[in-house]
Design a protein around this motif. Sequence first.
Motif, PDB file in Angstrom:
ATOM      1  N   HIS A 129      -1.656  -7.898   7.327  1.00 54.26           N
ATOM      2  CA  HIS A 129      -0.332  -7.764   6.711  1.00 54.26           C
ATOM      3  C   HIS A 129      -0.014  -6.288   6.451  1.00 54.26           C
ATOM      4  O   HIS A 129       0.100  -5.869   5.291  1.00 54.26           O
ATOM      5  CB  HIS A 129      -0.262  -8.577   5.411  1.00 54.26           C
ATOM      6  CG  HIS A 129      -0.615 -10.010   5.587  1.00 54.26           C
ATOM      7  ND1 HIS A 129       0.257 -10.919   6.165  1.00 54.26           N
ATOM      8  CD2 HIS A 129      -1.752 -10.698   5.313  1.00 54.26           C
ATOM      9  CE1 HIS A 129      -0.333 -12.105   6.214  1.00 54.26           C
ATOM     10  NE2 HIS A 129      -1.541 -11.993   5.714  1.00 54.26           N
ATOM     11  N   PRO A 130       0.145  -5.502   7.514  1.00 56.24           N
ATOM     12  CA  PRO A 130       0.362  -4.051   7.331  1.00 56.24           C
ATOM     13  C   PRO A 130       1.665  -3.715   6.608  1.00 56.24           C
ATOM     14  O   PRO A 130       1.821  -2.596   6.117  1.00 56.24           O
ATOM     15  CB  PRO A 130       0.365  -3.507   8.769  1.00 56.24           C
ATOM     16  CG  PRO A 130       0.688  -4.686   9.624  1.00 56.24           C
ATOM     17  CD  PRO A 130       0.149  -5.889   8.925  1.00 56.24           C
ATOM     18  N   GLU A 131       2.568  -4.665   6.493  1.00 54.88           N
ATOM     19  CA  GLU A 131       3.839  -4.425   5.803  1.00 54.88           C
ATOM     20  C   GLU A 131       3.673  -4.389   4.284  1.00 54.88           C
ATOM     21  O   GLU A 131       4.555  -3.900   3.572  1.00 54.88           O
ATOM     22  CB  GLU A 131       4.862  -5.512   6.182  1.00 54.88           C
ATOM     23  CG  GLU A 131       4.621  -6.884   5.575  1.00 54.88           C
ATOM     24  CD  GLU A 131       3.489  -7.726   6.191  1.00 54.88           C
ATOM     25  OE1 GLU A 131       3.289  -8.849   5.712  1.00 54.88           O
ATOM     26  OE2 GLU A 131       2.811  -7.270   7.132  1.00 54.88           O
ATOM     27  N   LEU A 132       2.558  -4.901   3.769  1.00 52.14           N
ATOM     28  CA  LEU A 132       2.336  -4.946   2.327  1.00 52.14           C
ATOM     29  C   LEU A 132       1.784  -3.629   1.801  1.00 52.14           C
ATOM     30  O   LEU A 132       0.843  -3.065   2.354  1.00 52.14           O
ATOM     31  CB  LEU A 132       1.318  -6.034   1.963  1.00 52.14           C
ATOM     32  CG  LEU A 132       1.760  -7.470   1.990  1.00 52.14           C
ATOM     33  CD1 LEU A 132       0.592  -8.373   1.601  1.00 52.14           C
ATOM     34  CD2 LEU A 132       2.927  -7.714   1.075  1.00 52.14           C
ATOM     35  N   LYS A 133       2.361  -3.159   0.725  1.00 46.36           N
ATOM     36  CA  LYS A 133       1.801  -2.023  -0.009  1.00 46.36           C
ATOM     37  C   LYS A 133       0.662  -2.592  -0.852  1.00 46.36           C
ATOM     38  O   LYS A 133       0.840  -3.596  -1.547  1.00 46.36           O
ATOM     39  CB  LYS A 133       2.879  -1.401  -0.895  1.00 46.36           C
ATOM     40  CG  LYS A 133       2.393  -0.275  -1.758  1.00 46.36           C
ATOM     41  CD  LYS A 133       3.539   0.249  -2.620  1.00 46.36           C
ATOM     42  CE  LYS A 133       3.026   1.325  -3.554  1.00 46.36           C
ATOM     43  NZ  LYS A 133       4.067   1.744  -4.499  1.00 46.36           N
ATOM     44  N   ILE A 134      -0.513  -1.973  -0.791  1.00 45.50           N
ATOM     45  CA  ILE A 134      -1.668  -2.438  -1.552  1.00 45.50           C
ATOM     46  C   ILE A 134      -1.867  -1.504  -2.745  1.00 45.50           C
ATOM     47  O   ILE A 134      -1.914  -0.288  -2.597  1.00 45.50           O
ATOM     48  CB  ILE A 134      -2.952  -2.467  -0.694  1.00 45.50           C
ATOM     49  CG1 ILE A 134      -2.756  -3.294   0.576  1.00 45.50           C
ATOM     50  CG2 ILE A 134      -4.137  -2.962  -1.513  1.00 45.50           C
ATOM     51  CD1 ILE A 134      -2.560  -4.765   0.365  1.00 45.50           C
ATOM     52  N   ILE A 135      -2.003  -2.101  -3.922  1.00 42.02           N
ATOM     53  CA  ILE A 135      -2.166  -1.358  -5.162  1.00 42.02           C
ATOM     54  C   ILE A 135      -3.404  -1.899  -5.863  1.00 42.02           C
ATOM     55  O   ILE A 135      -3.606  -3.113  -5.920  1.00 42.02           O
ATOM     56  CB  ILE A 135      -0.934  -1.556  -6.078  1.00 42.02           C
ATOM     57  CG1 ILE A 135       0.328  -1.099  -5.361  1.00 42.02           C
ATOM     58  CG2 ILE A 135      -1.120  -0.846  -7.415  1.00 42.02           C
ATOM     59  CD1 ILE A 135       1.573  -1.805  -5.811  1.00 42.02           C
ATOM     60  N   ARG A 136      -4.218  -1.022  -6.394  1.00 38.05           N
ATOM     61  CA  ARG A 136      -5.374  -1.456  -7.192  1.00 38.05           C
ATOM     62  C   ARG A 136      -5.036  -1.300  -8.668  1.00 38.05           C
ATOM     63  O   ARG A 136      -4.382  -0.335  -9.068  1.00 38.05           O
ATOM     64  CB  ARG A 136      -6.617  -0.620  -6.850  1.00 38.05           C
ATOM     65  CG  ARG A 136      -7.098  -0.737  -5.413  1.00 38.05           C
ATOM     66  CD  ARG A 136      -7.517  -2.141  -4.991  1.00 38.05           C
ATOM     67  NE  ARG A 136      -8.537  -2.759  -5.792  1.00 38.05           N
ATOM     68  CZ  ARG A 136      -9.843  -2.655  -5.593  1.00 38.05           C
ATOM     69  NH1 ARG A 136     -10.306  -1.938  -4.588  1.00 38.05           N
ATOM     70  NH2 ARG A 136     -10.701  -3.245  -6.396  1.00 38.05           N
ATOM     71  N   GLN A 137      -5.488  -2.247  -9.471  1.00 36.68           N
ATOM     72  CA  GLN A 137      -5.217  -2.245 -10.909  1.00 36.68           C
ATOM     73  C   GLN A 137      -6.496  -2.578 -11.660  1.00 36.68           C
ATOM     74  O   GLN A 137      -7.152  -3.571 -11.360  1.00 36.68           O
ATOM     75  CB  GLN A 137      -4.127  -3.284 -11.237  1.00 36.68           C
ATOM     76  CG  GLN A 137      -3.772  -3.412 -12.691  1.00 36.68           C
ATOM     77  CD  GLN A 137      -3.037  -2.204 -13.229  1.00 36.68           C
ATOM     78  OE1 GLN A 137      -2.282  -1.561 -12.515  1.00 36.68           O
ATOM     79  NE2 GLN A 137      -3.277  -1.881 -14.481  1.00 36.68           N
ATOM     80  N   ASP A 138      -6.855  -1.736 -12.603  1.00 38.71           N
ATOM     81  CA  ASP A 138      -8.042  -1.961 -13.429  1.00 38.71           C
ATOM     82  C   ASP A 138      -7.964  -3.356 -14.049  1.00 38.71           C
ATOM     83  O   ASP A 138      -6.944  -3.744 -14.612  1.00 38.71           O
ATOM     84  CB  ASP A 138      -8.090  -0.900 -14.530  1.00 38.71           C
ATOM     85  CG  ASP A 138      -9.396  -0.900 -15.315  1.00 38.71           C
ATOM     86  OD1 ASP A 138     -10.153  -1.887 -15.256  1.00 38.71           O
ATOM     87  OD2 ASP A 138      -9.650   0.107 -16.006  1.00 38.71           O
TER      88      ASP A 138
END
Length: 136
Positions: A83-92
Amino acid sequence: MARIIAIDYGTKRTGVAVTDELQLIASGLTTVPTKDIFKFLATYLAEEKVEAMVIGEPKRMNNEASDVEEHIVRFRESVEKKHPELKIIRQDERFTSKMAFQTMIDSGIGKKKRQNKALVDQISATIILQDYLYNK
């Protein structure tokens, strides 16, 4: 606007939460057996407009990555490929399981239902997403 989806990844179960289309409110969606998460995501992403995925980042108190992090890194890499269209964000995600359990107590959920780990995972994903929305 599109939704944001949040993932509380675990080796057995994965909690899932989503925002509304205005990205104001985080709501628990479901808990999926981790072995089925990509099938679930493919179906969900085909039906709903989603612009980003927030993935919980488990850390120890000394800020080191927890043991499950290596699995999460592989999961993230697979999501990026599929899913390259998705922005991936990491959250503590420190303390989210404890917060989820306390939320269940505060909500008046009975002792037997509080033992439902799938519900804890879903609430944890919701807390991860709400934290992201609050801090973005």
